[in-house]
Scaffold this motif. Structure first.
Motif, PDB file in Angstrom:
ATOM      1  N   LEU A  67     -20.292 -16.095  16.651  1.00  0.00           N
ATOM      2  CA  LEU A  67     -20.372 -15.091  17.721  1.00  0.00           C
ATOM      3  C   LEU A  67     -21.717 -15.147  18.449  1.00  0.00           C
ATOM      4  O   LEU A  67     -21.838 -14.747  19.605  1.00  0.00           O
ATOM      5  CB  LEU A  67     -20.134 -13.680  17.148  1.00  0.00           C
ATOM      6  CG  LEU A  67     -18.680 -13.415  16.712  1.00  0.00           C
ATOM      7  CD1 LEU A  67     -18.587 -12.148  15.848  1.00  0.00           C
ATOM      8  CD2 LEU A  67     -17.766 -13.279  17.933  1.00  0.00           C
ATOM      9  N   GLY A 104     -27.412  -9.617  26.165  1.00  0.00           N
ATOM     10  CA  GLY A 104     -26.743 -10.701  25.429  1.00  0.00           C
ATOM     11  C   GLY A 104     -27.352 -10.976  24.062  1.00  0.00           C
ATOM     12  O   GLY A 104     -26.714 -11.588  23.203  1.00  0.00           O
ATOM     13  N   LEU A 161     -28.404 -10.208  20.246  1.00  0.00           N
ATOM     14  CA  LEU A 161     -27.542  -9.525  19.269  1.00  0.00           C
ATOM     15  C   LEU A 161     -28.346  -8.698  18.271  1.00  0.00           C
ATOM     16  O   LEU A 161     -29.519  -9.000  17.988  1.00  0.00           O
ATOM     17  CB  LEU A 161     -26.695 -10.553  18.516  1.00  0.00           C
ATOM     18  CG  LEU A 161     -25.637 -11.272  19.346  1.00  0.00           C
ATOM     19  CD1 LEU A 161     -24.950 -12.347  18.505  1.00  0.00           C
ATOM     20  CD2 LEU A 161     -24.590 -10.305  19.902  1.00  0.00           C
ATOM     21  N   SER A 175     -19.326   2.761  17.204  1.00  0.00           N
ATOM     22  CA  SER A 175     -19.329   2.096  18.522  1.00  0.00           C
ATOM     23  C   SER A 175     -19.903   3.034  19.588  1.00  0.00           C
ATOM     24  O   SER A 175     -20.554   2.587  20.536  1.00  0.00           O
ATOM     25  CB  SER A 175     -17.936   1.585  18.887  1.00  0.00           C
ATOM     26  OG  SER A 175     -17.063   2.664  18.974  1.00  0.00           O
ATOM     27  N   ARG A 226     -23.176  -2.901  23.113  1.00  0.00           N
ATOM     28  CA  ARG A 226     -21.728  -2.749  22.923  1.00  0.00           C
ATOM     29  C   ARG A 226     -21.393  -3.395  21.593  1.00  0.00           C
ATOM     30  O   ARG A 226     -22.050  -4.370  21.185  1.00  0.00           O
ATOM     31  CB  ARG A 226     -20.948  -3.355  24.094  1.00  0.00           C
ATOM     32  CG  ARG A 226     -20.795  -4.822  24.035  1.00  0.00           C
ATOM     33  CD  ARG A 226     -20.033  -5.424  25.198  1.00  0.00           C
ATOM     34  NE  ARG A 226     -20.336  -6.854  25.203  1.00  0.00           N
ATOM     35  CZ  ARG A 226     -19.758  -7.742  24.422  1.00  0.00           C
ATOM     36  NH1 ARG A 226     -18.818  -7.372  23.577  1.00  0.00           N
ATOM     37  NH2 ARG A 226     -20.127  -9.007  24.447  1.00  0.00           N
ATOM     38  N   GLU A 227     -20.378  -2.829  20.948  1.00  0.00           N
ATOM     39  CA  GLU A 227     -20.003  -3.353  19.627  1.00  0.00           C
ATOM     40  C   GLU A 227     -19.193  -4.637  19.806  1.00  0.00           C
ATOM     41  O   GLU A 227     -18.212  -4.661  20.536  1.00  0.00           O
ATOM     42  CB  GLU A 227     -19.170  -2.306  18.890  1.00  0.00           C
ATOM     43  CG  GLU A 227     -18.919  -2.649  17.446  1.00  0.00           C
ATOM     44  CD  GLU A 227     -18.099  -1.563  16.753  1.00  0.00           C
ATOM     45  OE1 GLU A 227     -18.705  -0.749  16.047  1.00  0.00           O
ATOM     46  OE2 GLU A 227     -16.878  -1.522  16.955  1.00  0.00           O
ATOM     47  N   VAL A 228     -19.635  -5.694  19.136  1.00  0.00           N
ATOM     48  CA  VAL A 228     -18.928  -6.981  19.199  1.00  0.00           C
ATOM     49  C   VAL A 228     -17.964  -7.094  18.015  1.00  0.00           C
ATOM     50  O   VAL A 228     -16.850  -7.588  18.142  1.00  0.00           O
ATOM     51  CB  VAL A 228     -19.948  -8.146  19.154  1.00  0.00           C
ATOM     52  CG1 VAL A 228     -19.260  -9.496  19.096  1.00  0.00           C
ATOM     53  CG2 VAL A 228     -20.908  -8.058  20.328  1.00  0.00           C
ATOM     54  N   ALA A 229     -18.413  -6.647  16.853  1.00  0.00           N
ATOM     55  CA  ALA A 229     -17.572  -6.717  15.654  1.00  0.00           C
ATOM     56  C   ALA A 229     -18.052  -5.687  14.650  1.00  0.00           C
ATOM     57  O   ALA A 229     -19.214  -5.262  14.683  1.00  0.00           O
ATOM     58  CB  ALA A 229     -17.643  -8.110  15.033  1.00  0.00           C
ATOM     59  N   SER A 273     -22.269  -3.857  11.419  1.00  0.00           N
ATOM     60  CA  SER A 273     -21.864  -3.864  12.829  1.00  0.00           C
ATOM     61  C   SER A 273     -22.684  -4.881  13.598  1.00  0.00           C
ATOM     62  O   SER A 273     -23.917  -4.954  13.424  1.00  0.00           O
ATOM     63  CB  SER A 273     -22.108  -2.497  13.469  1.00  0.00           C
ATOM     64  OG  SER A 273     -21.319  -1.519  12.852  1.00  0.00           O
ATOM     65  N   TRP A 299     -23.797  -5.818  17.313  1.00  0.00           N
ATOM     66  CA  TRP A 299     -23.878  -5.258  18.655  1.00  0.00           C
ATOM     67  C   TRP A 299     -24.537  -6.275  19.587  1.00  0.00           C
ATOM     68  O   TRP A 299     -25.385  -7.064  19.187  1.00  0.00           O
ATOM     69  CB  TRP A 299     -24.740  -3.989  18.672  1.00  0.00           C
ATOM     70  CG  TRP A 299     -24.206  -2.836  17.856  1.00  0.00           C
ATOM     71  CD1 TRP A 299     -22.992  -2.739  17.230  1.00  0.00           C
ATOM     72  CD2 TRP A 299     -24.896  -1.602  17.576  1.00  0.00           C
ATOM     73  NE1 TRP A 299     -22.887  -1.527  16.586  1.00  0.00           N
ATOM     74  CE2 TRP A 299     -24.037  -0.805  16.782  1.00  0.00           C
ATOM     75  CE3 TRP A 299     -26.157  -1.092  17.925  1.00  0.00           C
ATOM     76  CZ2 TRP A 299     -24.399   0.470  16.328  1.00  0.00           C
ATOM     77  CZ3 TRP A 299     -26.525   0.180  17.482  1.00  0.00           C
ATOM     78  CH2 TRP A 299     -25.644   0.950  16.700  1.00  0.00           C
ATOM     79  N   SER A 300     -24.127  -6.180  20.863  1.00  0.00           N
ATOM     80  CA  SER A 300     -24.746  -7.037  21.874  1.00  0.00           C
ATOM     81  C   SER A 300     -25.489  -6.154  22.871  1.00  0.00           C
ATOM     82  O   SER A 300     -24.978  -5.106  23.292  1.00  0.00           O
ATOM     83  CB  SER A 300     -23.639  -7.835  22.566  1.00  0.00           C
ATOM     84  OG  SER A 300     -24.168  -8.537  23.658  1.00  0.00           O
TER      85      SER A 300
END
Ligand code: AVI
Length: 317
Positions: free
Chosen positions: A74, A181, A183, A288, A297-300, A312, A314-315
């Motif tokens: 990711l 962008g 993480l 989130s 923002r939550e990526v996973a 968690s 986040w990006s």
């Protein structure tokens, strides 16, 4: 590469005295949990992480081990990795292995913790050590990123030790040090039964009690205080409404303590406590929204099945 980066500022003795005087002058009395981590407290914390009653660290490590390759994918396979509060670094190994010897910046106030981190993690990374506060370390580490994306690690649910308002301010501060962008991988211990939580923070072997009482011993060692340790008892309570475990040191008698470094006395009534730590617990569905609130923002999100815990990713937006 084992480079000791330019030392960033450490909490000075003056700051310690001021924090103690301010905390012991309040009602209820408090002390900041960051002073737990000295050359005695940091190894005691490591011992806590191995206790059968304290499942948090094992859950965190399971998730990192299981999902390290997905995290790397990711992230696009490459990043400058910056860890806030590296501790011993044991859990981080899985991430570093997945990224294949990345540049890795470990930030910690404890020289002993950084030393252990260097020993454990230099085979898996190009390691840089930053002794100092998160804020200073983050600034120094991100300045060295070159053209690489950054992945910040804040694992172990240390965020739970901040007061909720300070936690949000801190997460926004981390965001302000990043580019869109970049993480952020952050661990959250989740709500579970009060019984399980009290056992985790008041283990029958007394390791957590020693960790808590070391705060008094540290003031005796460093600030010329005369706390009589056997006249205080460790206590852990779960406050269900506030969703936090509270650690206290309870005065077992009427007593007055002298703090040499401030030439001040502090009185303790029988049963009065010093509130030394809060460990907030989260629910997975709120995370989130916290990310968005702080500019991410939550990526996973990955959850542990054995000990409710969330990792968690986040990006930065
Ligand atoms: C470091 N932090 C996440 C630990 C916790 O669970 O809040 C500190 C700790 N205090 C007592 N046991 C562990």
């Amino acid at each position: 590469m084992h480079v000791q980066a330019r030392p960033t500022s450490l909490p000075a003795v003056d700051e310690f005295v001021q924090d103690v005087v301010a905390g012991l002058s309040r009602t209820p009395k408090t002390l900041p949990p960051r002073y737990f981590y000295d050359d005695v407290g940091s190894p005691l914390f490591e011992a806590i992480t191995a206790l059968p009653e304290y499942g948090l660290t094992r859950a965190d490590e399971r998730l990192l081990r299981q999902h390290a390759h997905e995290i790397c994918r990711l992230a696009g396979g490459r990043a400058h990795i910056v860890e806030l509060g590296s501790g011993s670094g044991r859990k981080t190994r899985w991430i570093l292995e997945a990224f294949g010897k990345p540049a890795y910046h470990a930030i910690d106030v404890s020289a002993a913790a950084l030393d252990q981190c260097r020993r454990e993690l230099s085979p898996y990374s190009r390691i840089l050590l930053h002794q100092g506060t998160y804020t200073d370390g983050l600034r120094t580490a991100t300045a060295l990123r070159g053209r690489d994306p950054v992945l910040v690690l804040f694992i172990g649910s240390t965020i739970g030790n901040f007061q909720p308002h300070d936690a949000l301010a801190f997460l926004r501060h981390v965001r302000s040090a990043l580019h869109p962008g970049d993480l952020f991988l952050i661990g959250f211990d989740l709500v579970k039964s009060g019984r399980t939580l009290v056992d985790a923070y008041d283990d029958p072997t007394g390791v957590t009690a020693a960790f808590n009482l070391n705060l008094l011993a540290r003031m005796n060692r460093e600030l010329g205080a005369d706390f009589h340790l056997r006249s205080f008892a460790h206590e852990a309570r779960y406050n269900e409404d506030a969703r936090r475990v509270e650690m206290h040191l309870r005065s077992l008698r009427d007593q007055t303590v002298f703090l040499g470094a401030a030439q001040r006395q502090f009185h303790f009534a029988p049963g009065e406590t010093i509130w030394t730590e809060s460990s907030h617990k989260f629910v997975a569905s709120e995370l989130s929204a916290i990310a968005i609130d702080c500019g991410f923002r939550e990526v996973a999100q990955w959850l542990d099945a054995e000990w409710p815990f969330a990792e968690s990713l986040w990006s930065a937006v």
